[in-house]
Design a protein around this motif. Structure first.
Motif: not given
Ligand code: IPM
Ligand code: MN
Length: 363
Positions: A130-157
């Motif tokens: 049947f073929g296909f032609e899909i256009l993906c329109i993606r939000e690119l400057t927000s969401g999880i890519y730019f939200g607050n992030s962090g870590n605690n990689l102190n292995q004792e805790l």
């Protein structure tokens, strides 16, 4: 109509410079044969810029882009820079800041199944016929890519890491308006993708897209949860036209749709802001495994010029002529190694030459 444009050319890493050489062939034809007053300026970005200047996005590159009408990017990153600290990784320290700096909140990735390449799609022929032609329109400057992030990689805790998906309503509104306006010029059909059965950000996404849709009564809107969307796209891609997604879901879905066409080497991408300023690039990445072998498929890079002509320069006929040259090359049986299942393939350079010759005939 404006016909003088300045393009910032950023070949970058991996196969970027090789496929950009082929893009230059098309750019030169546009300049010499189409009466376009094009100026190209080349700048360093990504790993190569880290090696030269210690940063992936040098100030000179950013200023050069700022002075241009559009950015043509190759690809960024590779194994050489993979062990750098997180924040210095070329993808994170060049591509994401570039998107943010120019407010490129719209990302467009068309996935078109070429009739000649149907046999390369991982989908069964009863689906691809049947073929296909899909256009993906993606939000690119927000969401999880730019939200607050962090870590605690102190292995004792107890170690932990987190990323936050956050969307302001205006961010959803503006990408939705873009999607609806685009839909009006296509099949008037949008599927919006979310995870509104679980995520707060998705509930706001769905409600906002619904509200925006009231302005476009001629466009049919439906919603799918991301898990179901993946399933439906694989099952009957021909029933989709525009897929509207958040940053993370769009990242995943656009690769999936791209692969369904047979090769990610065909997938071009446009990232735009509200002034039609855009960054154009192949979506396939730097492919270090085939770098410098004259093997890479230049079609995605060449098609990103077609997207640039369409979206930043409003030159639709020239854009169509590029698509048409690529289609003819495929129809005539020319294949790079990624789009054939035998050993009868041509090089990056040869594909660039063939498409250029066909393009000269078109214009
Ligand atoms: C893309 C890429 C990028 C993204 C990476 C390299 C940061 O995968 O453009 O899809 O996730 O957006
Ligand atoms: Mn991606």
């Amino acid at each position: 109509m404006k016909n003088n444009f300045c393009i910032a050319v950023l070949p970058g890493d991996g196969i970027g410079p090789e496929v950009m050489q082929q893009a230059y062939k098309i750019l030169n034809i546009l300049k010499d044969k189409c009466l376009l007053n094009l100026q190209f300026m080349e700048y360093d970005i990504g790993g190569i810029a880290i090696d030269k200047y210690g940063v992936a996005l040098p100030q000179k590159t950013l200023l050069g882009c700022q002075k241009s009408d559009a950015i043509l990017l190759g690809s960024i990153g590779g194994p050489k820079w993979q062990s750098l600290p997180d924040k210095q990784q070329p993808e994170r320290s060049a591509l994401l800041p570039l998107r943010k700096h120019f407010n490129l909140f719209v990302n467009i990735r068309p996935s078109i199944l070429h009739p000649e390449l149907k046999n390369l799609s991982p989908l069964h022929s009863r689906i691809t016929r049947f073929g296909f032609e899909i256009l993906c329109i993606r939000e690119l400057t927000s969401g999880i890519y730019f939200g607050n992030s962090g870590n605690n990689l102190n292995q004792e805790l107890q170690e932990y890491a987190f990323d936050t998906e956050i969307y302001y309503k205006f961010e959803i509104e503006r990408i939705a308006h873009f999607a609806f306006k685009t839909a009006q010029k296509r099949k008037k059909k949008i599927v919006s993708v979310d995870k509104a059965n679980v995520l707060q950000s998705s509930k706001l996404w769905r409600r906002t897209v619904e509200e925006v849709s009231k302005n476009y009564p001629d466009v049919e809107l439906s919603h799918l949860y991301i898990d179901n969307a993946v399933m439906q796209i694989i099952k009957h891609p021909n029933t989709f036209d525009i897929i509207l997604c958040s940053n993370l879901f769009g990242d995943i879905l656009s690769d999936a749709c791209g692969m369904l066409t047979g090769s990610i080497g065909m997938l071009a991408s446009a990232s735009l802001n509200e002034n039609n300023f855009g960054l154009y690039e192949p979506a396939g990445g730097s492919a270090p495994d085939i770098q410098d072998k004259n093997l890479a498929n230049p079609i995605a890079q060449i098609l990103s010029i077609a997207l640039m002509l369409r979206y930043s320069m409003n030159l639709h006929e020239l854009s169509d002529a590029i698509y048409s040259s690529v289609n003819t090359a495929l129809k005539q049986g020319y294949r790079t190694f990624d789009i054939t299942d035998n050993t009868d393939y041509i090089s990056t350079d040869q594909m660039g030459d063939i498409i250029s010759k066909l393009f000269i005939k078109e214009v």
